[in-house]
Write a protein that holds these residues in place. Structure first.
Motif, PDB file in Angstrom:
ATOM      1  N   GLU A 271     -23.226  -6.097  -1.167  1.00 28.72           N
ATOM      2  CA  GLU A 271     -24.914  -6.762  -0.931  1.00 28.72           C
ATOM      3  C   GLU A 271     -25.116  -7.896  -1.920  1.00 28.72           C
ATOM      4  O   GLU A 271     -25.804  -8.747  -1.875  1.00 28.72           O
ATOM      5  CB  GLU A 271     -25.859  -5.527  -1.363  1.00 28.72           C
ATOM      6  N   LYS A 272     -24.301  -8.138  -3.052  1.00 28.16           N
ATOM      7  CA  LYS A 272     -24.086  -9.197  -3.762  1.00 28.16           C
ATOM      8  C   LYS A 272     -23.034 -10.020  -4.044  1.00 28.16           C
ATOM      9  O   LYS A 272     -22.096  -9.360  -3.868  1.00 28.16           O
ATOM     10  CB  LYS A 272     -24.667  -8.886  -5.330  1.00 28.16           C
ATOM     11  N   VAL A 273     -23.180 -11.086  -4.406  1.00 26.66           N
ATOM     12  CA  VAL A 273     -22.037 -12.032  -4.730  1.00 26.66           C
ATOM     13  C   VAL A 273     -22.120 -12.765  -6.143  1.00 26.66           C
ATOM     14  O   VAL A 273     -23.091 -13.331  -6.342  1.00 26.66           O
ATOM     15  CB  VAL A 273     -21.656 -13.194  -3.532  1.00 26.66           C
ATOM     16  N   VAL A 274     -21.060 -12.839  -6.650  1.00 18.69           N
ATOM     17  CA  VAL A 274     -21.150 -13.503  -8.022  1.00 18.69           C
ATOM     18  C   VAL A 274     -20.039 -14.624  -7.765  1.00 18.69           C
ATOM     19  O   VAL A 274     -19.024 -14.382  -7.286  1.00 18.69           O
ATOM     20  CB  VAL A 274     -20.622 -12.672  -9.220  1.00 18.69           C
ATOM     21  N   TYR A 275     -20.504 -15.547  -8.487  1.00 19.51           N
ATOM     22  CA  TYR A 275     -19.798 -16.932  -8.299  1.00 19.51           C
ATOM     23  C   TYR A 275     -19.815 -18.015  -9.457  1.00 19.51           C
ATOM     24  O   TYR A 275     -20.906 -17.635 -10.189  1.00 19.51           O
ATOM     25  CB  TYR A 275     -20.187 -17.806  -6.981  1.00 19.51           C
ATOM     26  N   ILE A 276     -19.275 -19.059  -9.448  1.00 20.80           N
ATOM     27  CA  ILE A 276     -19.417 -19.982 -10.375  1.00 20.80           C
ATOM     28  C   ILE A 276     -20.017 -21.206  -9.822  1.00 20.80           C
ATOM     29  O   ILE A 276     -19.636 -21.695  -8.620  1.00 20.80           O
ATOM     30  CB  ILE A 276     -18.049 -20.433 -10.858  1.00 20.80           C
ATOM     31  N   LEU A 277     -20.873 -21.764 -10.495  1.00 21.10           N
ATOM     32  CA  LEU A 277     -21.876 -23.184  -9.923  1.00 21.10           C
ATOM     33  C   LEU A 277     -21.404 -24.069 -10.966  1.00 21.10           C
ATOM     34  O   LEU A 277     -21.673 -23.950 -12.121  1.00 21.10           O
ATOM     35  CB  LEU A 277     -23.298 -22.748 -10.027  1.00 21.10           C
ATOM     36  N   GLN A 278     -21.167 -25.162 -10.422  1.00 21.29           N
ATOM     37  CA  GLN A 278     -20.842 -26.276 -11.319  1.00 21.29           C
ATOM     38  C   GLN A 278     -22.007 -27.332 -11.221  1.00 21.29           C
ATOM     39  O   GLN A 278     -22.452 -27.730 -10.132  1.00 21.29           O
ATOM     40  CB  GLN A 278     -19.577 -27.153 -10.861  1.00 21.29           C
ATOM     41  N   ASN A 279     -22.434 -27.606 -12.357  1.00 18.57           N
ATOM     42  CA  ASN A 279     -23.458 -28.756 -12.415  1.00 18.57           C
ATOM     43  C   ASN A 279     -22.965 -30.174 -12.362  1.00 18.57           C
ATOM     44  O   ASN A 279     -22.072 -30.383 -12.919  1.00 18.57           O
ATOM     45  CB  ASN A 279     -24.070 -28.528 -13.893  1.00 18.57           C
ATOM     46  N   SER A 280     -23.525 -30.631 -11.255  1.00 14.34           N
ATOM     47  CA  SER A 280     -22.908 -32.051 -10.893  1.00 14.34           C
ATOM     48  C   SER A 280     -23.288 -33.383 -11.851  1.00 14.34           C
ATOM     49  O   SER A 280     -22.658 -34.292 -11.631  1.00 14.34           O
ATOM     50  CB  SER A 280     -23.688 -32.535  -9.404  1.00 14.34           C
ATOM     51  N   ILE A 281     -24.075 -32.964 -12.819  1.00 13.47           N
ATOM     52  CA  ILE A 281     -24.492 -33.928 -13.855  1.00 13.47           C
ATOM     53  C   ILE A 281     -23.454 -33.813 -15.110  1.00 13.47           C
ATOM     54  O   ILE A 281     -22.925 -35.043 -15.272  1.00 13.47           O
ATOM     55  CB  ILE A 281     -25.868 -33.801 -14.462  1.00 13.47           C
ATOM     56  N   ASP A 282     -23.227 -32.892 -15.633  1.00 13.01           N
ATOM     57  CA  ASP A 282     -22.449 -32.667 -16.801  1.00 13.01           C
ATOM     58  C   ASP A 282     -21.225 -32.010 -16.649  1.00 13.01           C
ATOM     59  O   ASP A 282     -20.331 -31.810 -17.359  1.00 13.01           O
ATOM     60  CB  ASP A 282     -23.063 -32.154 -18.133  1.00 13.01           C
ATOM     61  N   TYR A 283     -20.797 -31.476 -15.265  1.00 14.12           N
ATOM     62  CA  TYR A 283     -19.734 -30.604 -14.896  1.00 14.12           C
ATOM     63  C   TYR A 283     -19.588 -29.444 -15.761  1.00 14.12           C
ATOM     64  O   TYR A 283     -18.451 -28.895 -15.548  1.00 14.12           O
ATOM     65  CB  TYR A 283     -18.573 -31.504 -14.987  1.00 14.12           C
ATOM     66  N   ALA A 284     -20.613 -28.766 -16.131  1.00 10.22           N
ATOM     67  CA  ALA A 284     -20.534 -27.401 -16.785  1.00 10.22           C
ATOM     68  C   ALA A 284     -20.437 -26.333 -15.661  1.00 10.22           C
ATOM     69  O   ALA A 284     -20.881 -26.712 -14.606  1.00 10.22           O
ATOM     70  CB  ALA A 284     -21.837 -27.212 -17.966  1.00 10.22           C
ATOM     71  N   THR A 285     -19.929 -25.502 -16.099  1.00 11.41           N
ATOM     72  CA  THR A 285     -19.917 -24.306 -15.125  1.00 11.41           C
ATOM     73  C   THR A 285     -20.745 -23.097 -15.586  1.00 11.41           C
ATOM     74  O   THR A 285     -20.615 -22.803 -16.690  1.00 11.41           O
ATOM     75  CB  THR A 285     -18.483 -23.945 -14.616  1.00 11.41           C
ATOM     76  N   GLU A 286     -21.458 -22.553 -14.771  1.00  8.88           N
ATOM     77  CA  GLU A 286     -22.194 -21.398 -14.921  1.00  8.88           C
ATOM     78  C   GLU A 286     -21.965 -20.365 -14.111  1.00  8.88           C
ATOM     79  O   GLU A 286     -21.698 -20.362 -12.953  1.00  8.88           O
ATOM     80  CB  GLU A 286     -23.722 -21.641 -15.148  1.00  8.88           C
ATOM     81  N   ILE A 287     -22.069 -19.043 -14.402  1.00  3.25           N
ATOM     82  CA  ILE A 287     -22.199 -17.841 -13.561  1.00  3.25           C
ATOM     83  C   ILE A 287     -23.460 -17.570 -12.782  1.00  3.25           C
ATOM     84  O   ILE A 287     -24.554 -17.707 -13.517  1.00  3.25           O
ATOM     85  CB  ILE A 287     -21.720 -16.533 -14.481  1.00  3.25           C
ATOM     86  N   SER A 288     -23.406 -17.500 -11.752  1.00  2.00           N
ATOM     87  CA  SER A 288     -24.710 -17.143 -10.766  1.00  2.00           C
ATOM     88  C   SER A 288     -24.502 -16.040  -9.864  1.00  2.00           C
ATOM     89  O   SER A 288     -23.367 -15.558  -9.569  1.00  2.00           O
ATOM     90  CB  SER A 288     -24.790 -18.395  -9.943  1.00  2.00           C
ATOM     91  N   ILE A 289     -25.496 -15.435  -9.448  1.00  2.00           N
ATOM     92  CA  ILE A 289     -25.367 -14.418  -8.578  1.00  2.00           C
ATOM     93  C   ILE A 289     -26.319 -14.529  -7.375  1.00  2.00           C
ATOM     94  O   ILE A 289     -27.349 -15.209  -7.606  1.00  2.00           O
ATOM     95  CB  ILE A 289     -25.889 -12.888  -9.211  1.00  2.00           C
TER      96      ILE A 289
END
Length: 288
Positions: free
Chosen positions: A208-226
């Protein structure tokens, strides 16, 4: 083309890629690749950070471990017999009875058990840019190649005993996605298209859910999203602006674990856990 092994590349200034923290079936332990001992060994630790145990002790690269569904064994990658080719090994959960499962040319990585514990799916890098899915019985017999499409693939895992999910990059759409295939290699299909800055996605056990990595296009930091699989619910869970890797749900789907990498640390980082809503973020252990 000379494909030096991951241990060689780490020894000569590259990154260690073998941490891949993974939960035990009861959610009480994790197993991970640890570089505090040279090129990498397999370690376990309790979910509260106590009782770190080193299970392998070689001079070679070892990493990418996963518990069997009953928690009795661990599959992992080792270069102990050939520094160019990583191969699948299996051992008891206490580190005893270590045996090699795959042989020959090609680099084998990202192993994962079937729910009944009878098979292991993994990626074999056949050529520099050719990575295909293979499956093998846990006793090392019945090796079978499942895909033949030359898409770059990674991190396969069984979705029930009949189907396998894996991550792949489509050169035509220039997008990552989760693909599904039957366990005998039939009907490969895209089941989740990821956005331009989304990658390393994994479903929860209930689908029912997906966890993934989201990369910020400005500073290219990566964060965990669901997100929910229908994308009606999307939430960014971290804001630390560090590189992250290997997000995965706990067996009950209530927690998320990931590796937070230190800048210029060549694969060093903190193994972190949080509730699936992003609360109570904490460090379980370091991989060094």
């Amino acid at each position: 083309y000379k494909d030096y092994g991951r241990g060689y590349r780490y020894e000569h200034g590259g990154n260690y890629f073998g941490s891949d923290p993974s939960f035990s079936p009861d959610g009480k332990q994790i197993v991970f690749g640890c570089i505090r001992y040279g090129l990498g060994d397999i370690c376990t630790v309790n979910i509260d950070g106590t009782e770190l145990r080193r299970l392998t002790d070689t001079a070679a690269y070892e990493g990418e471990p996963e518990f069997s569904p009953d928690g009795s064994r661990i599959v992992f990658i080792s270069e102990r017999d050939n520094s160019t080719y990583g191969k699948l090994f299996i051992m008891n959960a206490d580190g005893t009875n270590q045996n090699q499962l795959t042989f020959g040319k090609g680099y084998d990585f990202n192993p994962s058990f079937s729910p009944d514990g009878g098979k292991i799916v993994f990626i074999r890098q056949i050529e520099k840019y050719v990575r295909e899915l293979f499956v093998i019985d846990v006793n090392g017999s019945n090796l079978k190649m499942l895909t033949h499409d030359e898409k770059p693939k990674s991190k396969p895992y069984f979705s029930g005993n009949e189907k396998i999910h894996y991550k792949a990059y489509n050169y035509e759409t220039q997008r990552n996605g989760i693909y599904e295939i039957t366990n005998d290699g039939l009907y490969p299909m895209l089941i989740l298209q990821l956005g331009k800055n989304e990658y390393d996605a994994r479903y929860s056990k209930d689908g029912e859910k997906v966890v993934y990595i989201l990369q910020n296009s400005i500073d290219y930091a990566t964060e965990i999203s669901i997100m929910s699989t229908d994308r009606k619910y999307i939430k960014q869970l971290t804001t630390s602006k560090t590189a992250k890797d290997s997000p995965t749900f706990s067996p009950d789907g209530k927690k998320i674990m990931f590796l937070s990498l230190e800048k210029d640390g060549r694969g060093k980082g903190q193994i972190m856990i949080m509730n699936a809503n992003g609360s109570q973020l904490r460090v379980i252990a370091t991989n060094y």
